[in-house]
Design a protein around this motif. Structure first.
Motif, mmCIF file in Angstrom:
data_model
loop_
_atom_site.group_PDB
_atom_site.id
_atom_site.type_symbol
_atom_site.label_atom_id
_atom_site.label_comp_id
_atom_site.label_asym_id
_atom_site.label_seq_id
_atom_site.Cartn_x
_atom_site.Cartn_y
_atom_site.Cartn_z
ATOM 1 N N MET A 130 -11.820 3.788 -1.068
ATOM 2 C CA MET A 130 -12.132 2.297 -0.740
ATOM 3 C C MET A 130 -11.262 2.550 0.615
ATOM 4 O O MET A 130 -11.031 1.931 1.778
ATOM 5 C CB MET A 130 -12.189 1.371 -1.583
ATOM 6 C CG MET A 130 -13.703 1.106 -2.102
ATOM 7 S SD MET A 130 -13.291 -0.812 -3.317
ATOM 8 C CE MET A 130 -13.669 -1.898 -2.187
ATOM 9 N N PHE A 131 -9.888 3.023 -0.081
ATOM 10 C CA PHE A 131 -8.787 2.812 0.832
ATOM 11 C C PHE A 131 -8.917 4.355 1.884
ATOM 12 O O PHE A 131 -8.166 3.905 3.024
ATOM 13 C CB PHE A 131 -7.527 3.518 0.103
ATOM 14 C CG PHE A 131 -7.159 2.662 -0.813
ATOM 15 C CD1 PHE A 131 -8.001 1.419 -1.032
ATOM 16 C CD2 PHE A 131 -6.021 3.184 -1.977
ATOM 17 C CE1 PHE A 131 -7.132 -0.284 -1.960
ATOM 18 C CE2 PHE A 131 -5.682 2.086 -2.652
ATOM 19 C CZ PHE A 131 -6.279 0.651 -2.823
ATOM 20 N N GLU A 132 -8.694 5.592 1.872
ATOM 21 C CA GLU A 132 -10.164 6.616 2.202
ATOM 22 C C GLU A 132 -10.651 5.696 3.080
ATOM 23 O O GLU A 132 -10.756 6.649 4.485
ATOM 24 C CB GLU A 132 -9.819 8.111 1.615
ATOM 25 C CG GLU A 132 -8.739 7.673 0.787
ATOM 26 C CD GLU A 132 -8.892 9.511 -0.245
ATOM 27 O OE1 GLU A 132 -7.896 10.531 -0.025
ATOM 28 O OE2 GLU A 132 -9.977 9.583 -0.292
ATOM 29 N N GLY A 133 -12.020 5.211 3.142
ATOM 30 C CA GLY A 133 -12.549 5.031 3.451
ATOM 31 C C GLY A 133 -12.556 3.511 4.071
ATOM 32 O O GLY A 133 -13.500 3.552 5.611
ATOM 33 N N GLU A 134 -11.001 3.252 4.500
ATOM 34 C CA GLU A 134 -11.214 2.252 5.438
ATOM 35 C C GLU A 134 -9.228 2.997 6.298
ATOM 36 O O GLU A 134 -9.063 2.760 6.849
ATOM 37 C CB GLU A 134 -9.864 0.885 4.560
ATOM 38 C CG GLU A 134 -10.759 0.396 4.443
ATOM 39 C CD GLU A 134 -12.003 -0.283 5.721
ATOM 40 O OE1 GLU A 134 -11.218 -0.227 6.870
ATOM 41 O OE2 GLU A 134 -12.989 -0.896 5.191
ATOM 42 N N GLU A 135 -9.531 4.503 6.552
ATOM 43 C CA GLU A 135 -8.450 5.118 6.661
ATOM 44 C C GLU A 135 -7.450 4.922 6.405
ATOM 45 O O GLU A 135 -6.622 5.561 7.189
ATOM 46 C CB GLU A 135 -9.251 5.237 8.541
ATOM 47 C CG GLU A 135 -10.152 6.385 8.742
ATOM 48 C CD GLU A 135 -10.708 5.877 10.294
ATOM 49 O OE1 GLU A 135 -9.763 6.076 10.863
ATOM 50 O OE2 GLU A 135 -11.981 6.513 10.677
ATOM 51 N N PHE A 136 -7.103 4.767 5.716
ATOM 52 C CA PHE A 136 -5.446 4.851 5.078
ATOM 53 C C PHE A 136 -4.999 5.705 4.361
ATOM 54 O O PHE A 136 -6.185 6.615 3.924
ATOM 55 C CB PHE A 136 -5.461 3.585 3.966
ATOM 56 C CG PHE A 136 -5.846 2.495 3.538
ATOM 57 C CD1 PHE A 136 -6.107 1.603 5.457
ATOM 58 C CD2 PHE A 136 -5.878 1.287 2.821
ATOM 59 C CE1 PHE A 136 -5.881 0.595 5.427
ATOM 60 C CE2 PHE A 136 -6.007 0.423 2.853
ATOM 61 C CZ PHE A 136 -6.456 -0.475 4.844
ATOM 62 N N GLU A 137 -3.360 6.460 4.966
ATOM 63 C CA GLU A 137 -2.862 7.630 4.433
ATOM 64 C C GLU A 137 -2.545 6.640 2.722
ATOM 65 O O GLU A 137 -2.234 6.290 2.659
ATOM 66 C CB GLU A 137 -1.827 8.057 4.536
ATOM 67 C CG GLU A 137 -1.706 9.448 4.529
ATOM 68 C CD GLU A 137 -0.722 10.151 4.961
ATOM 69 O OE1 GLU A 137 0.048 10.647 5.478
ATOM 70 O OE2 GLU A 137 -0.129 8.705 7.005
ATOM 71 N N VAL A 138 -3.105 8.362 1.958
ATOM 72 C CA VAL A 138 -3.072 8.091 0.460
ATOM 73 C C VAL A 138 -1.629 9.094 -0.281
ATOM 74 O O VAL A 138 -2.985 10.255 0.023
ATOM 75 C CB VAL A 138 -4.029 8.138 -0.461
ATOM 76 C CG1 VAL A 138 -3.854 7.439 -2.498
ATOM 77 C CG2 VAL A 138 -5.260 6.271 -0.381
ATOM 78 N N LYS A 139 -1.354 8.551 -0.928
ATOM 79 C CA LYS A 139 -0.760 9.838 -1.714
ATOM 80 C C LYS A 139 -0.471 9.169 -2.939
ATOM 81 O O LYS A 139 -0.467 7.765 -3.191
ATOM 82 C CB LYS A 139 1.352 9.910 -0.872
ATOM 83 C CG LYS A 139 1.440 10.691 -0.230
ATOM 84 C CD LYS A 139 2.973 10.658 0.381
ATOM 85 C CE LYS A 139 2.646 10.922 1.508
ATOM 86 N NZ LYS A 139 4.520 11.195 2.054
ATOM 87 N N MET A 140 -0.123 9.635 -4.448
ATOM 88 C CA MET A 140 -0.336 9.600 -5.591
ATOM 89 C C MET A 140 0.746 10.241 -6.773
ATOM 90 O O MET A 140 1.119 11.070 -5.878
ATOM 91 C CB MET A 140 -2.044 10.502 -5.954
ATOM 92 C CG MET A 140 -3.354 10.631 -4.892
ATOM 93 S SD MET A 140 -4.228 9.342 -5.575
ATOM 94 C CE MET A 140 -4.729 9.633 -7.426
ATOM 95 N N THR A 141 0.419 9.580 -7.801
ATOM 96 C CA THR A 141 1.606 9.938 -8.192
ATOM 97 C C THR A 141 0.586 9.399 -9.848
ATOM 98 O O THR A 141 0.739 8.536 -10.108
ATOM 99 C CB THR A 141 3.085 9.018 -8.433
ATOM 100 O OG1 THR A 141 4.045 9.244 -7.149
ATOM 101 C CG2 THR A 141 3.979 9.249 -10.150
ATOM 102 N N ASN A 142 1.057 10.500 -10.591
ATOM 103 C CA ASN A 142 0.591 9.727 -11.885
ATOM 104 C C ASN A 142 1.681 9.675 -13.190
ATOM 105 O O ASN A 142 2.898 11.395 -13.187
ATOM 106 C CB ASN A 142 -0.634 11.152 -12.980
ATOM 107 C CG ASN A 142 -0.937 10.803 -13.940
ATOM 108 O OD1 ASN A 142 0.013 10.505 -15.001
ATOM 109 N ND2 ASN A 142 -2.224 10.799 -14.491
#
Length: 197
Positions: free
Chosen positions: A31-43
């Motif tokens: 959903m975030f990427e569909g709104e063209e948000f830039e995403v970084k991830m951490t586990n």
């Protein structure tokens, strides 16, 4: 372009492999990427570089935490992540210590945050919805979901982040309603996250 740090707070156990947490994260990221948000991830249960994680908080406009409720709080791996990353950022990067000044040492405790973003907590819990906000259920004794999460809300507030509405999926082990939870989650992300940042 809005920037979102997505944190997976799951801790693996043989009876809790992390599939539901991953499902919520995958849905949110899509959903975030569909709104063209830039995403970084951490586990949080995987290896991470502390300074790189501090930089992610500085980079992000919004922090999204997906975590199971574990002994009435976050998992030990996410608690360790906070101990490492939040402590490293406490003296001048994410906050100016505890916010107090020498000339007024009794005032403004916890208000030294340097971030100007938002956060959302999304939780999967074994407790049913009816266990919260209900004085007749004596274990929680009428407290809300956010009352239970108060330490996490205060941790984010310490660094200056402001809350978006919390999401809860309930009864995920004894009486799961995953399809309904995912539908509610999608609506929640649209209404309480995407439309508000």
């Amino acid at each position: 372009m809005k920037k979102v740090l997505v944190i997976n707070g799951h801790q693996y156990y043989p009876f809790s492999e992390g599939k539901l947490t991953k499902t919520f994260i995958d849905k949110a990221v899509s959903m975030f990427e569909g709104e063209e948000f830039e995403v970084k991830m951490t586990n949080a249960q995987e290896a991470y570089d502390v300074e790189e994680e501090v930089e992610k908080f500085l980079w992000a406009d919004v922090v999204f935490l997906q975590t199971p409720l574990n002994w009435m709080g976050v998992t030990w791996s996410f608690k360790k992540y906070m101990d490492d990353v939040f402590t490293a950022g406490m003296m001048g990067k994410l906050s100016n210590g505890d916010g107090r000044k020498e000339e007024a040492p009794k005032k403004n405790y916890g208000l030294g945050g340097l971030l100007d973003g938002k956060y959302m907590i999304s939780v999967s819990a074994n407790a049913p919805k009816e266990a919260f906000n209900n004085k007749s259920e004596t274990f929680f004794d009428g407290i809300s979901e956010d009352d239970l999460l108060l330490p996490m809300h205060l941790n984010f507030k310490w660094f200056g982040l402001k809350p978006l509405k919390t999401f809860f999926s309930y009864d995920v082990m004894k009486n799961p309603e995953i399809d309904n939870d995912l539908a509610r989650f999608e609506q929640h992300i649209q209404q309480e996250f995407i439309s508000k940042i």
